[in-house]
Design an enzyme around this catalytic site. Structure first.
Site, mmCIF file in Angstrom:
data_model
loop_
_atom_site.group_PDB
_atom_site.id
_atom_site.type_symbol
_atom_site.label_atom_id
_atom_site.label_comp_id
_atom_site.label_asym_id
_atom_site.label_seq_id
_atom_site.Cartn_x
_atom_site.Cartn_y
_atom_site.Cartn_z
ATOM 1 C CE LYS A 1 -1.158 -3.779 4.845
ATOM 2 N NZ LYS A 1 -2.032 -2.584 4.677
ATOM 3 C CE1 TYR B 1 -4.220 -2.362 9.657
ATOM 4 C CE2 TYR B 1 -4.706 -4.549 8.811
ATOM 5 C CZ TYR B 1 -3.902 -3.421 8.850
ATOM 6 O OH TYR B 1 -2.772 -3.364 8.064
ATOM 7 C CG PHE C 1 -10.843 1.964 5.043
ATOM 8 C CD1 PHE C 1 -10.030 1.196 5.858
ATOM 9 C CD2 PHE C 1 -10.805 3.347 5.186
ATOM 10 C CE1 PHE C 1 -9.184 1.782 6.793
ATOM 11 C CE2 PHE C 1 -9.955 3.943 6.119
ATOM 12 C CZ PHE C 1 -9.148 3.156 6.923
ATOM 13 N NE ARG D 1 4.097 4.286 9.334
ATOM 14 C CZ ARG D 1 2.800 4.021 9.128
ATOM 15 N NH1 ARG D 1 2.316 2.800 9.337
ATOM 16 N NH2 ARG D 1 1.985 4.937 8.714
ATOM 17 C CB THR E 1 -1.508 5.026 3.533
ATOM 18 O OG1 THR E 1 -0.994 5.344 4.825
ATOM 19 C CG2 THR E 1 -2.561 3.940 3.651
ATOM 20 N NE ARG F 1 2.016 0.869 2.515
ATOM 21 C CZ ARG F 1 1.638 1.324 3.705
ATOM 22 N NH1 ARG F 1 1.928 2.566 4.059
ATOM 23 N NH2 ARG F 1 0.970 0.552 4.539
ATOM 24 C CG ASN G 1 -1.271 -0.476 1.745
ATOM 25 O OD1 ASN G 1 -1.317 -1.590 2.252
ATOM 26 N ND2 ASN G 1 -1.551 0.621 2.410
ATOM 27 C CG HIS H 1 0.844 -3.276 9.370
ATOM 28 N ND1 HIS H 1 -0.015 -2.270 9.721
ATOM 29 C CD2 HIS H 1 1.501 -3.618 10.497
ATOM 30 C CE1 HIS H 1 0.115 -2.033 11.026
ATOM 31 N NE2 HIS H 1 1.027 -2.844 11.516
ATOM 32 C CD GLU I 1 0.790 -2.862 15.022
ATOM 33 O OE1 GLU I 1 -0.111 -2.040 14.829
ATOM 34 O OE2 GLU I 1 1.786 -2.972 14.280
#
Ligand code: ATP
Ligand code: MG
Length: 137
Positions: free
Chosen positions: A9, A49, A57, A85, A91, A102, A112, A115, A126
């Site tokens: 990100k 998203y 948010f 993950r 998150t 993270r 964070n 993704h 995706e």
């Protein structure tokens, strides 16, 4: 072999930790099958998203994800979705396990660092969102 989508990100790209994050994947059995650096348009971020459209948010998330360049990658390996993950951590970086991406590189629940697709079905969608077949090697 599974494939999953990873995004580094804007916060992590700005911090200059692209290489350190990629090392986590390559050191843990995930191969980079496709990779590009790009800046998301507002429309792309909204679409990517869209599942969070009703969340409070959402507008801030779209603004953040378009605030600077990102690196999108197709990761390939055994149980790639779950493994990615696990390497990412929770998150909210304050709740992320020690040694996760993270925990080590993220600032806040919004900024964070990464993704990762959360299911095999979402991973397929995706990956197709960002890559055509000839870009996955
Ligand atoms: P990602 O989809 O980015 O991999 P995730 O699956 O861990 O993250 P999601 O619940 O899908 O988490 O939320 C998507 C993103 O929206 C989060 O990564 C985070 O940047 C943002 N987000 C989630 N919850 C909040 C919140 N309560 N406040 C602000 N931003 C949030
Ligand atoms: Mg998610």
């Amino acid at each position: 072999m599974e494939k999953t989508l990873s995004i580094i990100k804007p916060d992590a790209v700005a911090k200059g930790v692209i290489g350190k994050i990629i090392d986590r994947f390559e050191s843990n059995g995930l191969r980079i099958a496709g990779m590009k650096k790009l800046q998301l348009s507002t429309q792309q971020a909204e679409e990517f998203y869209a599942i969070h459209k009703e969340r409070p948010f959402y507008a801030d998330l779209v603004k953040f994800m378009t605030s600077g360049p990102v690196v999108v990658m197709v990761l390939e390996g055994e149980n790639a979705v779950k493994k990615n993950r696990e390497l990412m951590g929770a998150t909210n970086p304050k709740e992320a396990d020690k040694g996760t991406i993270r925990a080590d590189f993220a600032e806040s629940i919004e900024a964070n660092a990464v993704h990762g697709s959360d299911s095999l079905e979402n991973a397929k969608n995706e990956v197709a969102f960002f890559f055509d077949g000839r870009e996955i090697l």
